[in-house]
Design a protein around this motif. Structure first.
Motif: not given
Length: 85
Positions: A8-13, A32-47, A49-55
């Motif tokens: 909901d918070a992401t959609d409200a951006l 770089g310089g992030t762990t695999l887990e951090e990179s995956l979390a960043l990737w998911e957040r980016g996805e 955010l990209a959906k919000v921008c697309r909407r």
């Protein structure tokens, strides 16, 4: 995994907020310089955010298309009313 409140918070951006955060996410992933887990979390957040921008962009496109269609209809009606004079 994102909770309903997080989604909901992401959609409200606004577009600019989502875009700026997406830029930051991409920079962090590229640096770089992030762990695999951090990179995956960043990737998911980016996805997300990209959906919000697309909407936002799709909504803007729909508004522009509607405005152009309305203008075209008005022009056609003006032409019709002038021809009937």
């Amino acid at each position: 995994m994102a909770t309903t409140t997080d989604a909901d918070a992401t959609d409200a951006l606004g577009y600019e907020q989502a875009r700026d955060e997406l830029i930051d996410v991409v920079r962090r992933l590229e640096a770089g310089g992030t762990t695999l887990e951090e990179s995956l979390a960043l990737w998911e957040r980016g996805e997300e955010l990209a959906k919000v921008c697309r909407r936002w962009l799709d909504g803007a496109r729909a508004r522009l298309d509607a405005a152009l269609a309305e203008e075209e209809t008005e022009q056609e009606n003006d032409g019709t009313s002038e021809a009937n004079r």
